[in-house]
Design a protein around this motif. Structure first.
Motif, mmCIF file in Angstrom:
data_model
loop_
_atom_site.group_PDB
_atom_site.id
_atom_site.type_symbol
_atom_site.label_atom_id
_atom_site.label_comp_id
_atom_site.label_asym_id
_atom_site.label_seq_id
_atom_site.Cartn_x
_atom_site.Cartn_y
_atom_site.Cartn_z
ATOM 1 N N ASN A 32 0.772 -1.062 -0.016
ATOM 2 C CA ASN A 32 0.097 -0.166 -0.173
ATOM 3 C C ASN A 32 0.966 1.256 -0.053
ATOM 4 O O ASN A 32 1.570 1.403 1.462
ATOM 5 C CB ASN A 32 -0.938 -0.426 1.177
ATOM 6 C CG ASN A 32 -2.187 1.616 1.256
ATOM 7 O OD1 ASN A 32 -1.904 1.999 0.167
ATOM 8 N ND2 ASN A 32 -2.525 0.647 2.770
ATOM 9 N N GLN A 66 -15.387 2.425 -0.469
ATOM 10 C CA GLN A 66 -13.800 2.434 -1.306
ATOM 11 C C GLN A 66 -14.337 2.468 -2.905
ATOM 12 O O GLN A 66 -15.517 1.348 -3.570
ATOM 13 C CB GLN A 66 -13.529 1.045 -0.809
ATOM 14 C CG GLN A 66 -12.400 0.721 -1.744
ATOM 15 C CD GLN A 66 -11.793 -1.321 -0.991
ATOM 16 O OE1 GLN A 66 -11.401 -1.114 -0.236
ATOM 17 N NE2 GLN A 66 -11.019 -1.876 -2.085
ATOM 18 N N THR A 68 -12.088 1.541 -5.660
ATOM 19 C CA THR A 68 -11.494 1.055 -6.714
ATOM 20 C C THR A 68 -10.976 1.016 -7.903
ATOM 21 O O THR A 68 -12.036 1.002 -8.711
ATOM 22 C CB THR A 68 -11.095 -0.186 -6.183
ATOM 23 O OG1 THR A 68 -11.287 0.088 -4.690
ATOM 24 C CG2 THR A 68 -9.765 -1.007 -6.650
ATOM 25 N N TYR A 87 -13.663 -0.254 -13.005
ATOM 26 C CA TYR A 87 -14.648 0.342 -11.306
ATOM 27 C C TYR A 87 -14.631 0.120 -10.542
ATOM 28 O O TYR A 87 -15.913 -0.483 -11.544
ATOM 29 C CB TYR A 87 -14.447 1.647 -11.884
ATOM 30 C CG TYR A 87 -15.705 2.834 -10.894
ATOM 31 C CD1 TYR A 87 -14.346 3.606 -9.514
ATOM 32 C CD2 TYR A 87 -16.490 2.900 -10.537
ATOM 33 C CE1 TYR A 87 -15.124 4.159 -8.528
ATOM 34 C CE2 TYR A 87 -17.402 3.296 -9.686
ATOM 35 C CZ TYR A 87 -16.603 3.445 -8.678
ATOM 36 O OH TYR A 87 -17.128 5.071 -7.297
ATOM 37 N N THR A 98 -10.248 -9.764 -2.048
ATOM 38 C CA THR A 98 -9.597 -8.642 -2.896
ATOM 39 C C THR A 98 -8.679 -9.997 -3.567
ATOM 40 O O THR A 98 -7.750 -10.276 -2.247
ATOM 41 C CB THR A 98 -9.190 -7.225 -2.698
ATOM 42 O OG1 THR A 98 -10.241 -6.268 -2.721
ATOM 43 C CG2 THR A 98 -8.273 -7.312 -4.788
ATOM 44 N N MET A 107 -3.815 -0.777 -8.503
ATOM 45 C CA MET A 107 -5.209 -0.388 -8.149
ATOM 46 C C MET A 107 -5.398 1.156 -6.981
ATOM 47 O O MET A 107 -4.166 1.236 -6.748
ATOM 48 C CB MET A 107 -5.956 -1.401 -7.288
ATOM 49 C CG MET A 107 -6.245 -2.709 -7.800
ATOM 50 S SD MET A 107 -7.513 -3.573 -6.872
ATOM 51 C CE MET A 107 -6.159 -3.855 -5.436
ATOM 52 N N TYR A 109 -6.765 3.789 -5.158
ATOM 53 C CA TYR A 109 -8.302 3.107 -4.812
ATOM 54 C C TYR A 109 -8.584 5.077 -3.335
ATOM 55 O O TYR A 109 -7.631 5.374 -3.066
ATOM 56 C CB TYR A 109 -8.691 2.402 -3.576
ATOM 57 C CG TYR A 109 -7.161 2.625 -2.329
ATOM 58 C CD1 TYR A 109 -7.590 3.232 -1.045
ATOM 59 C CD2 TYR A 109 -6.281 2.994 -2.049
ATOM 60 C CE1 TYR A 109 -6.468 3.784 -0.082
ATOM 61 C CE2 TYR A 109 -4.949 2.437 -1.309
ATOM 62 C CZ TYR A 109 -5.680 2.289 -0.285
ATOM 63 O OH TYR A 109 -4.431 3.112 1.041
ATOM 64 N N TYR A 111 -11.248 5.138 -0.419
ATOM 65 C CA TYR A 111 -11.284 5.161 1.069
ATOM 66 C C TYR A 111 -12.143 6.623 1.568
ATOM 67 O O TYR A 111 -11.585 7.820 2.367
ATOM 68 C CB TYR A 111 -10.212 4.392 1.891
ATOM 69 C CG TYR A 111 -10.696 4.001 3.210
ATOM 70 C CD1 TYR A 111 -11.494 3.125 3.854
ATOM 71 C CD2 TYR A 111 -11.128 4.675 4.615
ATOM 72 C CE1 TYR A 111 -12.258 2.598 4.411
ATOM 73 C CE2 TYR A 111 -11.752 4.527 5.283
ATOM 74 C CZ TYR A 111 -11.945 3.040 5.957
ATOM 75 O OH TYR A 111 -12.147 2.880 6.551
#
Length: 122
Positions: A32, A66, A68, A87, A98, A107, A109, A111
């Motif tokens: 991440n 969320q 993505t 999307y 996932t 990806m 994203y 949040y």
């Protein structure tokens, strides 16, 4: 980067590639990279990179949505396949897992805490 800057910010690809990432949920196969966080920390924007076959186990976000966008690769999000350019919207409280396909996945994203307003997403 945290908060709202007072100017346009562009992160070139070479700088973005060198930005530090951290394992998501302690799994080295899920990386991440935080790109932006709101001043109060409740809205997060970032990149997730998944190794082939990596799995982000089922979970839900009780009070957040969320969003993505799959940049590279193919994943299953909540049992629905999403390939590059797709999307996915995950509403608050919806369980989702996932799972990366046979190639690396990237990806983008967002949040975001859910609002009191109902929005129709398809």
């Amino acid at each position: 980067m945290t908060g709202t800057p007072d100017r346009v910010t562009v992160i070139p690809p070479d700088v973005l590639a060198q930005m530090k990432s951290f394992p998501l949920h302690g799994d080295e196969r899920l990386q991440n990279k935080l790109l932006w966080r709101s001043p109060n920390g409740d809205t997060i924007v970032g990149l997730i990179q998944m190794a082939p076959g990596a799995r982000d186990v089922g979970h839900n976000h009780p009070s957040a949505t969320q969003h993505t966008w799959v940049i590279d690769g193919t994943v299953s999000i909540g049992g629905v396949e999403a390939s590059a350019g797709s999307y996915a919207f995950v509403p608050p409280g919806v369980d989702h897992e996932t799972v990366a396909g046979d190639e690396p996945v990237t990806m983008f994203y967002i949040y975001q805490p859910s609002s009191d307003h109902d929005h129709d997403h398809h």
